[in-house]
Motif scaffolding. Sequence first.
Motif, PDB file in Angstrom:
ATOM      1  N   LEU A 147       0.861  -1.297  -0.038  1.00 17.15           N
ATOM      2  CA  LEU A 147      -0.140   0.071   0.061  1.00 17.15           C
ATOM      3  C   LEU A 147       0.831   1.333   0.003  1.00 17.15           C
ATOM      4  CD1 LEU A 147      -2.732  -0.869   2.727  1.00 17.15           C
ATOM      5  CD2 LEU A 147      -2.765  -1.124   0.175  1.00 17.15           C
ATOM      6  N   ALA A 148       0.272   2.404  -0.758  1.00 14.90           N
ATOM      7  CA  ALA A 148       1.015   3.667  -0.775  1.00 14.90           C
ATOM      8  C   ALA A 148       1.086   4.273   0.665  1.00 14.90           C
ATOM      9  CB  ALA A 148       0.405   4.456  -1.606  1.00 14.90           C
ATOM     10  N   PRO A 149       2.149   4.870   1.200  1.00  7.39           N
ATOM     11  CA  PRO A 149       2.160   5.537   2.630  1.00  7.39           C
ATOM     12  C   PRO A 149       1.214   6.479   2.412  1.00  7.39           C
ATOM     13  CG  PRO A 149       4.137   6.222   1.207  1.00  7.39           C
ATOM     14  CD  PRO A 149       3.307   4.737   0.487  1.00  7.39           C
ATOM     15  N   ARG A 150       0.735   6.786   3.655  1.00  6.15           N
ATOM     16  CA  ARG A 150      -0.225   8.028   3.657  1.00  6.15           C
ATOM     17  C   ARG A 150       0.049   8.724   5.097  1.00  6.15           C
ATOM     18  NH1 ARG A 150      -4.647   7.196   6.997  1.00  6.15           N
ATOM     19  NH2 ARG A 150      -5.027   4.910   7.786  1.00  6.15           N
ATOM     20  N   ARG A 151      -0.386   9.842   5.138  1.00  5.84           N
ATOM     21  CA  ARG A 151      -0.340  10.709   6.227  1.00  5.84           C
ATOM     22  C   ARG A 151      -1.417  10.322   7.278  1.00  5.84           C
ATOM     23  NH1 ARG A 151       3.349  14.859   5.920  1.00  5.84           N
ATOM     24  NH2 ARG A 151       4.220  15.378   3.560  1.00  5.84           N
TER      25      ARG A 151
END
Length: 313
Positions: free
Chosen positions: A1-5
């Motif tokens: 999964l793409a990193p997210r804030r």
Amino acid sequence: LAPRRTGAYNQGEIDTQSLYAFDTIKFGEQWIVNAGLRADHYSGDYTVVALTNNVLTPTHFTVGDTVVNGKLSVLYKPTANSSVYAMAASSKQPPGANFTVSGNANSAQNPIYDPQETLTTEVGGKLDLFRGKLGLTAALFRSEVKNEVEQDPVDLTWSQSGKKRVQGVELGATGELARNWMVSAGYLYMDTNVEAGRLLTANGENQLTYTPKQSFTLWTSYQLPMGLKIGGGARFSDKLLRGTDGAVGTPAYTESYWVFDAMASYAINRNVDLRLNVYNLADERYVASINKSGYRYNPSTPRSASLTANVRF
């Protein structure tokens, strides 16, 4: 999964003003005194936003204090080729001064606590032999750390009652034993213990973890005719005790070990020389270091060799 804030973050700002004085005083040809005093005033603001159960919770910390440290050393030269000295130095690590702050009662970085204090004392000497070609050194040292955060086993409250001590002796020799024969050797003995607070080791010994009681290094080389030089050495490290929070089944300590190395170099001419190094001659398998109470360790480096050429213009 793409990193997210997530919205969680740490932000801090700290200002420090320092005032210090240092001087060296010489009395005749035999006495030298070094003395220094330093005062540091710091003030900082920290904001910590933590994410718990998808809820962001901000916490603000304000830290500030003035700490004073000093150092004093005295050196005496009874002869032109010898000297003895004594030294004492103090240092303090206040909470929040290194951009780490915590609201937990078990953390020394909680602003409610006083700075951790360290006092180091040492006496030693040096003797030069063979017209300064060989130097011998010896030192006795002691370091004490106090104001460590500890929990009372009865009422489970936290206080700064912890105290640890390291003391020992260090011996060294560096230089030329005879014409074309070089040597470098060192021996270190450390006695460590917890003077106040809970024991740290898995087997219950009153020592500090990850600290070998004895260590030794030796390297010697000899310059032969026709540009050939040979050398060899040994390294020894005593066992390392692990902490109390290691995984089940993890040994309480790592074994001590000896490692031997060798070297040969040959000068082809005044501009080019070749050097062969062989490390860990016996292919000894050992644990070089551990941390996280044995969850992680650095294994030994197996027997290996390198051949290098040095070219000078």
